[in-house]
Design a protein around this motif. Structure first.
Motif, short mmCIF file in Angstrom:
data_model
loop_
_atom_site.label_atom_id
_atom_site.label_comp_id
_atom_site.label_asym_id
_atom_site.label_seq_id
_atom_site.Cartn_x
_atom_site.Cartn_y
_atom_site.Cartn_z
N LYS A 34 0.79 -1.17 0.35
CA LYS A 34 0.01 0.00 0.24
C LYS A 34 0.69 1.49 -0.23
CE LYS A 34 -3.82 -1.68 0.19
NZ LYS A 34 -4.80 -2.21 -0.64
N GLY A 35 2.20 1.20 -0.31
CA GLY A 35 3.37 2.68 0.37
C GLY A 35 3.11 3.29 1.02
N THR A 36 2.81 2.42 2.70
CA THR A 36 2.39 3.10 3.79
C THR A 36 4.10 2.98 4.56
OG1 THR A 36 0.55 3.51 3.47
CG2 THR A 36 1.75 3.08 6.22
N HIS A 37 4.95 3.73 5.63
CA HIS A 37 6.50 3.14 5.53
C HIS A 37 5.63 3.44 7.27
CE1 HIS A 37 7.27 6.06 3.14
NE2 HIS A 37 7.19 7.26 3.49
N TYR A 38 7.11 2.49 7.56
CA TYR A 38 7.13 1.25 8.71
C TYR A 38 8.17 1.05 9.73
CZ TYR A 38 6.81 -3.34 10.61
OH TYR A 38 7.11 -5.04 11.40
N LEU A 39 7.89 1.53 11.05
CA LEU A 39 8.23 1.20 11.98
C LEU A 39 8.91 0.50 13.02
CD1 LEU A 39 9.94 4.69 12.22
CD2 LEU A 39 10.63 3.32 10.71
N ASP A 40 10.04 -0.88 12.75
CA ASP A 40 9.16 -1.84 14.66
C ASP A 40 10.68 -2.08 15.03
OD1 ASP A 40 10.68 -3.73 13.53
OD2 ASP A 40 9.46 -4.63 12.47
N VAL A 41 10.94 -2.59 16.43
CA VAL A 41 11.79 -2.50 17.34
C VAL A 41 12.32 -4.81 17.34
CG1 VAL A 41 11.70 -0.68 18.36
CG2 VAL A 41 10.16 -2.22 18.78
N THR A 42 11.98 -4.77 15.74
CA THR A 42 12.69 -6.62 15.85
C THR A 42 13.79 -6.25 16.63
OG1 THR A 42 12.32 -8.27 15.05
CG2 THR A 42 12.53 -7.27 13.83
N GLY A 43 14.18 -7.88 17.01
CA GLY A 43 15.69 -8.32 17.16
C GLY A 43 16.04 -9.46 16.30
N GLU A 47 31.06 -5.87 18.17
CA GLU A 47 30.11 -5.58 19.04
C GLU A 47 30.24 -6.74 19.86
OE1 GLU A 47 26.66 -3.46 18.41
OE2 GLU A 47 26.09 -4.47 20.70
N TYR A 48 31.15 -6.35 21.08
CA TYR A 48 31.54 -7.09 22.70
C TYR A 48 30.40 -6.47 23.56
CZ TYR A 48 35.07 -8.57 19.72
OH TYR A 48 35.80 -9.29 18.66
N LYS A 49 30.67 -7.23 25.05
CA LYS A 49 30.57 -7.16 26.51
C LYS A 49 31.49 -6.97 27.34
CE LYS A 49 27.65 -8.86 30.80
NZ LYS A 49 27.26 -7.50 30.49
N ARG A 50 31.17 -5.40 27.97
CA ARG A 50 32.58 -4.69 28.73
C ARG A 50 32.65 -6.07 30.23
NH1 ARG A 50 33.70 -1.37 32.97
NH2 ARG A 50 31.19 -0.99 33.45
N VAL A 51 33.58 -6.35 30.59
CA VAL A 51 33.25 -7.47 31.50
C VAL A 51 34.98 -7.04 32.63
CG1 VAL A 51 32.25 -9.47 30.77
CG2 VAL A 51 34.80 -9.04 30.52
N LYS A 52 34.30 -7.44 34.15
CA LYS A 52 35.55 -6.77 35.09
C LYS A 52 36.70 -7.22 34.50
CE LYS A 52 32.51 -5.89 38.58
NZ LYS A 52 32.71 -6.46 39.97
N ASN A 53 36.83 -8.60 34.26
CA ASN A 53 38.48 -9.43 34.16
C ASN A 53 38.70 -10.23 33.19
OD1 ASN A 53 37.40 -12.04 35.67
ND2 ASN A 53 37.81 -10.97 37.35
N SER A 57 28.47 -10.53 23.42
CA SER A 57 27.04 -10.25 23.81
C SER A 57 25.84 -11.06 23.85
CB SER A 57 27.18 -8.81 23.75
OG SER A 57 25.65 -7.77 24.10
N MET A 58 25.05 -10.93 24.19
CA MET A 58 23.95 -12.07 23.02
C MET A 58 23.20 -11.25 22.24
SD MET A 58 22.37 -13.92 26.44
CE MET A 58 21.37 -14.89 25.60
N GLY A 59 23.46 -9.71 22.57
CA GLY A 59 22.63 -9.00 21.43
C GLY A 59 23.21 -8.14 20.46
N ALA A 60 24.92 -9.15 20.23
CA ALA A 60 25.77 -8.26 19.25
C ALA A 60 25.09 -8.93 17.69
CB ALA A 60 27.21 -9.08 19.48
N GLY A 61 24.61 -9.98 17.13
CA GLY A 61 24.34 -10.56 16.26
C GLY A 61 23.50 -9.91 15.31
N PRO A 62 21.85 -9.73 16.30
CA PRO A 62 21.10 -8.34 15.33
C PRO A 62 21.70 -7.69 14.97
CG PRO A 62 20.36 -9.63 16.79
CD PRO A 62 21.42 -9.58 17.20
N ASN A 63 22.32 -6.35 15.62
CA ASN A 63 23.45 -5.61 15.43
C ASN A 63 24.23 -5.21 14.60
OD1 ASN A 63 21.70 -4.29 17.63
ND2 ASN A 63 23.35 -5.43 19.14
N VAL A 64 24.70 -6.69 14.44
CA VAL A 64 25.84 -6.44 13.17
C VAL A 64 25.51 -6.52 11.99
CG1 VAL A 64 28.35 -8.32 12.65
CG2 VAL A 64 27.61 -7.46 15.26
N ALA A 65 24.30 -7.86 12.36
CA ALA A 65 23.73 -7.75 10.65
C ALA A 65 23.59 -6.26 10.09
CB ALA A 65 22.38 -8.46 10.91
#
Length: 420
Positions: free
Chosen positions: A108-117, A277-283, A246-254
């Motif tokens: 229909k030519g309507t713009h679309y936004l979502d927040v999937t991962g 993309e990674y996650k910061r840790v103490k050691n 980082s568990m969330g890295a996959g979608p972000n990298v893609a």
């Protein structure tokens, strides 16, 4: 696409009775222009009426949202999206419910936004609907939320900083989740544990392969990743600290890789661009444990009986549509840092550093992303004409999106680092 003047609504918020939808409705009510013509949509008139009344109590001096009851049939959705310039979709899990929404908007030519991962689902809608959306000038942007706006925008602004300051492309961006305090909603838990019910391992592998979402294939070299990182999942960065999986890295990298391709690959960020993309840790030990646990969790989720038990436990924590209270989310925070290296054939290439930070409810932040991305599309005709249509990415909204987010209280900054 029908001309904007023929549309009843500027935007329709689909899934407004869910946890993310309610957060987005609250932000629209309190922060977007009071003359915005909008509607809330879902299956239950009673529940939608309750949302409208709550929004009225937050801001009685604005145009209140209309109510549009709909099913998720393609026929009903086609009728709905024809009424709006733009659809904000918070109905998840997206792989179960939202393909017809994308199809209707594309046709229909309507713009679309979502927040999937959900990378496999994004891969699927690209294959099915990108060409249709492009032909009908429908801008379709998935992953506008926590996945993957922060990562995509930092990569974009870093590449721009490198180009402006050093007149070269960007060779590598390393990002790190520096701080993340939040609880997952019921919808997030249902999505994370349900992908393997819908997609085979082969489909998952194909959709998450390097550059699978990009229209162009980039560099697959792992030379810049130390051997110990590939083995133990831990990496040291002079500027970011000790990093791990980082568990969330996959979608972000893609998504970052798709942006690279949409911008012309070598013509945009540069021919040798990579993003990790990674996650910061103490050691180091903490990083190795997290890396191992992440791999073990995926293996466990492959086994159906164990996966079903995990899904049951997740449902008892928060059911879909539910999430933490405002008192709890008031202490939420998210910070992503990233370092980019210029593509220079010298012993010490120049670098730039960027930061994204938000203090407050993470799902409210998601509502900010959706609403402000919508305003960029609704108010920037030159940009929408330039973008044309198709399945795009958050960073394709460029500097206007960053400016909107900054005005909403989100920190996004980038700077060239001193020469050493």
């Amino acid at each position: 696409m029908a001309p904007p003047s023929s549309k009843i609504y500027d935007l329709v918020l689909l899934g407004a009775t869910g946890y993310t939808g309610q957060n987005c409705a609250e932000y629209i009510t309190t922060s977007l222009p009071t003359n915005l013509k909008w509607a809330v949509s879902g299956r239950s008139h009673e529940r939608l009426s309750a949302v409208v009344e709550e929004m009225r109590s937050l801001n009685p001096n604005r145009i209140q949202p209309a109510i549009e009851v709909t099913t998720l049939s393609l026929e009903d959705l086609g009728t709905l999206v024809e009424k709006a310039r733009l659809i904000l979709n918070t109905v998840g899990p997206y792989h179960r419910y939202s393909s017809p929404v994308v199809q209707a908007c594309a046709e229909k030519g309507t713009h679309y936004l979502d927040v999937t991962g959900e990378t496999p689902w994004v891969h699927e809608i690209i294959q099915k609907y990108h060409a249709t959306a492009k032909a009908n000038n429908a801008i379709i942007i998935p992953e506008v939320g926590l996945e993957s706006s922060p990562s995509d925008l930092l990569a974009w602004t870093l590449a721009r900083t490198i180009a402006d300051e050093f007149s070269v492309g960007t060779k590598e961006v390393i990002a790190s989740v520096h701080e993340f305090k939040s609880q997952p909603s019921g919808g997030t838990l249902a999505t994370a544990t349900g992908l393997l019910d819908h997609y085979s391992l082969g489909e998952l592998a194909k959709s998450t392969a390097p550059w699978a979402l990009s229209p162009l294939k980039g560099s697959t070299s792992s030379a810049t990743v130390p051997f110990t990182t590939r083995l133990f999942g831990v990496r040291k960065s002079q500027h970011l600290g000790t990093l791990t999986t980082s568990m969330g890295a996959g979608p972000n990298v893609a998504i970052v890789q798709r942006t690279w391709g949409l911008l012309g690959g070598p013509k945009g960020y540069g021919p040798n661009f990579s993003y990790r993309e990674y996650k910061r840790v103490k050691n180091w030990l903490a990083g190795a444990i997290i890396h191992g646990a992440t791999g073990l969790l995926f293996i466990v989720l492959i086994i159906p009986p164990i996966r079903w038990l995990i899904q049951l436990a997740a449902h008892n924590f928060y059911a879909p549509g539910q999430g933490a209270s405002k008192e709890i989310t008031a202490n939420d925070s998210f910070e992503l840092r990233a370092v980019a290296e210029a593509d220079q054939n010298v012993p010490k290439p120049r670098k730039a550093m960027a930061k994204f930070r938000y203090d407050g409810g993470i799902y409210y932040m998601t509502g900010i992303f959706l609403a402000e991305a919508a305003m960029v599309l609704l108010k920037n005709d030159d940009l929408t004409e330039k973008l044309g249509g198709g399945v795009l990415t958050p960073a394709m909204l460029g500097q206007p999106f960053i400016d909107h987010l900054r005005n909403a209280g989100i920190t996004i900054e980038s700077r060239a680092m001193p020469e050493h």
